[in-house]
Scaffold this motif. Structure first.
Motif, PDB file in Angstrom:
ATOM      1  N   THR A   1       0.836  -1.187   0.000  1.00  0.00           N
ATOM      2  CA  THR A   1       0.000   0.000   0.000  1.00  0.00           C
ATOM      3  C   THR A   1       0.880   1.250   0.000  1.00  0.00           C
ATOM      4  OG1 THR A   1      -1.729   1.240   1.178  1.00  0.00           O
ATOM      5  CG2 THR A   1      -0.185  -0.024   2.517  1.00  0.00           C
ATOM      6  N   ILE A   2       0.457   2.262  -0.720  1.00  0.00           N
ATOM      7  CA  ILE A   2       1.177   3.542  -0.701  1.00  0.00           C
ATOM      8  C   ILE A   2       0.259   4.662  -0.217  1.00  0.00           C
ATOM      9  CG2 ILE A   2       2.775   2.907  -2.545  1.00  0.00           C
ATOM     10  CD1 ILE A   2       0.979   4.615  -4.433  1.00  0.00           C
ATOM     11  N   TYR A   3      -0.942   4.293   0.213  1.00  0.00           N
ATOM     12  CA  TYR A   3      -1.882   5.311   0.682  1.00  0.00           C
ATOM     13  C   TYR A   3      -1.436   5.906   2.012  1.00  0.00           C
ATOM     14  CZ  TYR A   3      -4.831   3.365  -2.954  1.00  0.00           C
ATOM     15  OH  TYR A   3      -5.317   2.933  -4.168  1.00  0.00           O
ATOM     16  N   GLN A   4      -0.575   5.176   2.718  1.00  0.00           N
ATOM     17  CA  GLN A   4      -0.027   5.676   3.963  1.00  0.00           C
ATOM     18  C   GLN A   4       1.470   5.395   3.957  1.00  0.00           C
ATOM     19  OE1 GLN A   4      -2.519   6.884   5.971  1.00  0.00           O
ATOM     20  NE2 GLN A   4      -1.190   7.800   7.497  1.00  0.00           N
ATOM     21  N   ALA A   5       2.283   6.421   4.152  1.00  0.00           N
ATOM     22  CA  ALA A   5       3.737   6.259   4.220  1.00  0.00           C
ATOM     23  C   ALA A   5       4.199   6.597   5.634  1.00  0.00           C
ATOM     24  CB  ALA A   5       4.421   7.158   3.201  1.00  0.00           C
ATOM     25  N   TYR A   6       5.390   6.112   5.993  1.00  0.00           N
ATOM     26  CA  TYR A   6       5.859   6.209   7.371  1.00  0.00           C
ATOM     27  C   TYR A   6       7.194   6.935   7.448  1.00  0.00           C
ATOM     28  CZ  TYR A   6       2.074   2.982   7.735  1.00  0.00           C
ATOM     29  OH  TYR A   6       0.823   2.435   7.637  1.00  0.00           O
ATOM     30  N   ILE A   7       7.321   7.732   8.492  1.00  0.00           N
ATOM     31  CA  ILE A   7       8.521   8.529   8.719  1.00  0.00           C
ATOM     32  C   ILE A   7       9.248   7.960   9.924  1.00  0.00           C
ATOM     33  CG2 ILE A   7       9.420  10.853   8.931  1.00  0.00           C
ATOM     34  CD1 ILE A   7       7.446  10.476   6.595  1.00  0.00           C
ATOM     35  N   VAL A   8      10.519   7.617   9.737  1.00  0.00           N
ATOM     36  CA  VAL A   8      11.314   7.064  10.844  1.00  0.00           C
ATOM     37  C   VAL A   8      12.612   7.858  10.966  1.00  0.00           C
ATOM     38  CG1 VAL A   8      10.362   4.738  10.595  1.00  0.00           C
ATOM     39  CG2 VAL A   8      12.424   5.374   9.322  1.00  0.00           C
ATOM     40  N   ASP A   9      13.259   7.746  12.138  1.00  0.00           N
ATOM     41  CA  ASP A   9      14.550   8.400  12.321  1.00  0.00           C
ATOM     42  C   ASP A   9      15.674   7.445  11.906  1.00  0.00           C
ATOM     43  OD1 ASP A   9      14.845   6.560  14.363  1.00  0.00           O
ATOM     44  OD2 ASP A   9      14.494   7.995  15.976  1.00  0.00           O
ATOM     45  N   THR A  10      16.902   7.813  12.182  1.00  0.00           N
ATOM     46  CA  THR A  10      18.040   6.992  11.750  1.00  0.00           C
ATOM     47  C   THR A  10      18.090   5.642  12.463  1.00  0.00           C
ATOM     48  OG1 THR A  10      19.418   8.120  13.396  1.00  0.00           O
ATOM     49  CG2 THR A  10      19.451   8.979  11.136  1.00  0.00           C
ATOM     50  N   GLU A  11      17.420   5.543  13.623  1.00  0.00           N
ATOM     51  CA  GLU A  11      17.353   4.283  14.375  1.00  0.00           C
ATOM     52  C   GLU A  11      16.108   3.482  14.026  1.00  0.00           C
ATOM     53  OE1 GLU A  11      19.735   3.173  16.327  1.00  0.00           O
ATOM     54  OE2 GLU A  11      20.934   4.968  15.897  1.00  0.00           O
ATOM     55  N   ARG A  12      15.380   3.954  13.043  1.00  0.00           N
ATOM     56  CA  ARG A  12      14.144   3.332  12.552  1.00  0.00           C
ATOM     57  C   ARG A  12      13.000   3.420  13.573  1.00  0.00           C
ATOM     58  NH1 ARG A  12      14.115   0.652   7.838  1.00  0.00           N
ATOM     59  NH2 ARG A  12      12.238  -0.505   7.274  1.00  0.00           N
ATOM     60  N   ARG A  13      13.085   4.369  14.470  1.00  0.00           N
ATOM     61  CA  ARG A  13      11.978   4.610  15.394  1.00  0.00           C
ATOM     62  C   ARG A  13      10.909   5.438  14.685  1.00  0.00           C
ATOM     63  NH1 ARG A  13      16.290   4.962  19.302  1.00  0.00           N
ATOM     64  NH2 ARG A  13      16.583   7.149  18.723  1.00  0.00           N
ATOM     65  N   LEU A  14       9.667   5.073  14.900  1.00  0.00           N
ATOM     66  CA  LEU A  14       8.554   5.711  14.206  1.00  0.00           C
ATOM     67  C   LEU A  14       8.347   7.144  14.697  1.00  0.00           C
ATOM     68  CD1 LEU A  14       6.181   5.301  12.201  1.00  0.00           C
ATOM     69  CD2 LEU A  14       4.802   4.554  14.163  1.00  0.00           C
ATOM     70  N   LYS A  15       8.394   8.097  13.758  1.00  0.00           N
ATOM     71  CA  LYS A  15       8.200   9.501  14.104  1.00  0.00           C
ATOM     72  C   LYS A  15       6.838  10.027  13.661  1.00  0.00           C
ATOM     73  CE  LYS A  15      11.474  12.457  13.774  1.00  0.00           C
ATOM     74  NZ  LYS A  15      12.526  13.364  13.243  1.00  0.00           N
ATOM     75  N   GLY A  16       6.304   9.471  12.595  1.00  0.00           N
ATOM     76  CA  GLY A  16       5.035   9.973  12.107  1.00  0.00           C
ATOM     77  C   GLY A  16       4.575   9.236  10.862  1.00  0.00           C
ATOM     78  N   THR A  17       3.419   9.639  10.362  1.00  0.00           N
ATOM     79  CA  THR A  17       2.869   9.067   9.133  1.00  0.00           C
ATOM     80  C   THR A  17       2.385  10.210   8.244  1.00  0.00           C
ATOM     81  OG1 THR A  17       0.600   8.883   9.977  1.00  0.00           O
ATOM     82  CG2 THR A  17       2.074   7.025  10.380  1.00  0.00           C
ATOM     83  N   VAL A  18       2.277   9.902   6.966  1.00  0.00           N
ATOM     84  CA  VAL A  18       1.727  10.874   6.020  1.00  0.00           C
ATOM     85  C   VAL A  18       0.915  10.101   4.993  1.00  0.00           C
ATOM     86  CG1 VAL A  18       3.803  10.828   4.567  1.00  0.00           C
ATOM     87  CG2 VAL A  18       2.246  12.791   4.454  1.00  0.00           C
ATOM     88  N   SER A  19      -0.268  10.592   4.686  1.00  0.00           N
ATOM     89  CA  SER A  19      -1.136   9.909   3.732  1.00  0.00           C
ATOM     90  C   SER A  19      -0.914  10.468   2.333  1.00  0.00           C
ATOM     91  CB  SER A  19      -2.604  10.081   4.125  1.00  0.00           C
ATOM     92  OG  SER A  19      -3.008  11.431   3.969  1.00  0.00           O
ATOM     93  N   LEU A  20      -1.273   9.683   1.345  1.00  0.00           N
ATOM     94  CA  LEU A  20      -1.174  10.132  -0.036  1.00  0.00           C
ATOM     95  C   LEU A  20      -2.055  11.356  -0.259  1.00  0.00           C
ATOM     96  CD1 LEU A  20      -0.019   9.634  -2.854  1.00  0.00           C
ATOM     97  CD2 LEU A  20      -1.937   8.059  -3.278  1.00  0.00           C
ATOM     98  N   ARG A  21      -3.179  11.396   0.401  1.00  0.00           N
ATOM     99  CA  ARG A  21      -4.073  12.550   0.296  1.00  0.00           C
ATOM    100  C   ARG A  21      -3.384  13.822   0.802  1.00  0.00           C
ATOM    101  NH1 ARG A  21      -9.602  13.712   0.224  1.00  0.00           N
ATOM    102  NH2 ARG A  21     -10.180  15.583   1.405  1.00  0.00           N
ATOM    103  N   GLN A  22      -2.689  13.707   1.934  1.00  0.00           N
ATOM    104  CA  GLN A  22      -1.979  14.869   2.470  1.00  0.00           C
ATOM    105  C   GLN A  22      -0.904  15.354   1.504  1.00  0.00           C
ATOM    106  OE1 GLN A  22      -0.932  12.893   6.253  1.00  0.00           O
ATOM    107  NE2 GLN A  22      -1.837  14.662   7.322  1.00  0.00           N
TER     108      GLN A  22
END
Length: 456
Positions: A170-191
C-alpha cells in the motif's frame, strides 16, 4: 465468455479444458475476466497435480496472486508437489506476510526447498516474519510498506511513492522514521497531494501516530484499525522500531477468523482447521466430543433435582408439562446474554470492571423479559392446571429468566477474570447450568406454594 454468464461449475469446466489443452493464452484471458478469488474458490475441486498445472499456465505475478486465494491446507500440498525453482519463483512474487504464513505451514523438507532460491534479504524477511507466534500481531504484518524522509517536499514524496509503488502493498499511507528506525510519524497520499508541492513533509505529517506492538494479540490490530478507521496500522517491536504494518484487509481477515472461532466455541465446538467440508470424521469427532461428555455429566444435576421432588411431581402431574418450557426459557435467556457479553468483551466495548454496572442493567432487562413471558405462560397454566399451577409457572418463569440471564452475563466476565477465553461460555454450557438451576427453582417453588414436603 464473461463473469456474468459463467457460474462455478462453468468455471471448473473451463479450467479443465485449459489444463487439457495446456493453453496459457486462454489462462491469461480467464485471469482478465475473473478475479483471482473467484478462480481460487473453485480450485478445491481439482487434484493437487491439476492445481499445479493450472498455476503453471498463469504468468508469474498472477500465479502468486491466484495462489493466495487457495485454501491453506491445499497451499502446502501444492508447494510439496512443485519443484524447487517453481517454489522459489512463487515465493518471490508473494507478499511478505502471505509467504511467511505459508512458510510456517510447510514441513522442514519443503522449507529447505524454498530458501535456497531466494535472495538473502528475502530469506531473512521470511524468517523474521515467520518467527512470530500465530496469535500475535507480528504474524499478520507485512514488511511491504513505504518510507519517506521528513525533509522531502510534497512533490518529492509523491515522486518517491510513484517509484516504489510496484513493490509495496500500500502507498496510501507512508511512514517517517529516524536513523534508528523509530517511528516519528505518518503521512497519507491525500496529504501529499493536497499540500503545496514545495512544502516539507515535516510540516504536515501526523506526529505520534497510533501504533500496535508486534507481540500484542493479533485481535488488537483489527480492533484498533476498526476503532480509528485506519487504512494500515504501523507495528513496532520492543525497541520501539518500526518492523511492519498491518493492512486493513489483513485486519479484516483476522476479525473474520476470530468471529468464526468464537461462533464455533459458542456451540461447544473446537477450532476446525481448514474447510469443514474436507474435515475427516476423526477431526470432527475430536472437536465435539469433549464438551458433549462434560455436559452429559453436568445434566446429571437436572436429573437429581427432578428425583428430589418426586412427591411434588406425583401429586401435580401437570407440572411436568411446563418443565421443558421453563428450563429452556432460562437457557435461552442466558445464551442471549452470554452472546452479547462475549462479543462486547472481544471488541473492547466493555471491560471486566464494568461487570457491576452491567449486572444492574441486566437485572432490569431480564426482569421485564421475565414478566412478559410470565404473563404469557400464566394463561397456559390456568388452562392446564388451574390458578395454583398458573401462579407457580408464572413466578418460576420470572425467576428462571432473571437467573439465566445473570448467569449468562456473568460467566464471560468470570472467565476473562481468570485469563480464560470468554467465548468458552458457550450456549450448551449456559443451557446446562440454567437447566439445573431452573429445575430446582421450579419444583422448589411448587413445593413451597402448593405446601407439599419434598422427599430426599
Amino acid at each position: 465468455m464473461t463473469t456474468r454468464t459463467m457460474n462455478g461449475n462453468d468455471l471448473i469446466f473451463f479450467l479443465k479444458t485449459i489444463v487439457l489443452n495446456k493453453d496459457p493464452i486462454e489462462m491469461r484471458q480467464l485471469l482478465k475476466q475473473f478475479h483471482p478469488a473467484d478462480i481460487g474458490a473453485v480450485l478445491g475441486a481439482f487434484e493437487t497435480q491439476q492445481v499445479c498445472q493450472i498455476l503453471a499456465l498463469a504468468p508469474a505475478a498472477e500465479r502468486a496472486q491466484l495462489f493466495g486465494y487457495i485454501d491453506k491446507a491445499v497451499e502446502a500440498e501444492v508447494v510439496h508437489a512443485l519443484d524447487a525453482n517453481a517454489v522459489s519463483e512463487l515465493f518471490l512474487y508473494m507478499s511478505p506476510d502471505e509467504r511467511a504464513d505459508l512458510f510456517n505451514l510447510l514441513s522442514e523438507a519443503d522449507q529447505a526447498k524454498v530458501l535456497p532460491g531466494l535472495a538473502q534479504a528475502e530469506r531473512e524477511d521470511i524468517r523474521r516474519l515467520a518467527a512470530y507466534d500465530e496469535d500475535k500481531v507480528g504474524s499478520v504484518m507485512t514488511s511491504d510498506y513505504a518510507l519517506l524522509d521528513e525533509q522531502l517536499t510534497a512533490a518529492e514524496g509523491i515522486a518517491r511513492l510513484r517509484k516504489v509503488a510496484p513493490d509495496k502493498e500500500t502507498i496510501y499511507q507512508a511512514y517517517i522514521v529516524d536513523t534508528e528506525r523509530r517511528l516519528k510519524g505518518t503521512v497519507s497520499l491525500r496529504q501529499l497531494i493536497m499540500a503545496e508541492p514545495s512544502q516539507l513533509i515535516s510540516e504536515f505529517m501526523q506526529r505520534d501516530p497510533i501504533f500496535v506492538r508486534a507481540d500484542a494479540p493479533r485481535e488488537i490490530a483489527s480492533q484498533t484499525i476498526a476503532k480509528y478507521d485506519l487504512i494500515a496500522l504501523p507495528v513496532i517491536n520492543g525497541g520501539d522500531k518500526l518492523v511492519g504494518i498491518v493492512t486493513y484487509d489483513d485486519a479484516m481477515d483476522v476479525a473474520s477468523e476470530q468471529a468464526d472461532l468464537d461462533f464455533r466455541k459458542t456451540g461447544a465446538v473446537g477450532q476446525v482447521l481448514g474447510n469443514i467440508k474436507d474435515a475427516s470424521v476423526k477431526i470432527l469427532y475430536q472437536k465435539r466430543v469433549f464438551w458433549l461428555v462434560v455436559l452429559v455429566f453436568g445434566n446429571i444435576f437436572s436429573g437429581a433435582g427432578i428425583a428430589y421432588f418426586e412427591d411434588t411431581i406425583a401429586a401435580y402431574v401437570a407440572l411436568v408439562f411446563f418443565l421443558p418450557l421453563l428450563v429452556d426459557s432460562g437457557g435461552n435467556a442466558g445464551s442471549q446474554s452470554a452472546t452479547l457479553m462475549v462479543r462486547a468483551l472481544a471488541t473492547g466495548e466493555i471491560m471486566i470492571k464494568d461487570w457491576a454496572s452491567m449486572l444492574g442493567r441486566e437485572f432490569m432487562v431480564a426482569g421485564l423479559l421475565g414478566l412478559t413471558m410470565a404473563v404469557a405462560v400464566s394463561l397456559l397454566g390456568v388452562w392446564r392446571g388451574g390458578p395454583e399451577i398458573a401462579l407457580v409457572v408464572a413466578l418460576t418463569m420470572q425467576l428462571v429468566v432473571i437467573v439465566g440471564s445473570v448467569i449468562g452475563m456473568s460467566l464471560p466476565f468470570i472467565l476473562s477474570r481468570f485469563k480464560l477465553d470468554p467465548a468458552a461460555a458457550s450456549a450448551p454450557l449456559i443451557t446446562s447450568i440454567a437447566d439445573a438451576v431452573g429445575v430446582l427453582i421450579y419444583f422448589g417453588m411448587a413445593t413451597w406454594l402448593l405446601d407439599l414436603p419434598a422427599v430426599a
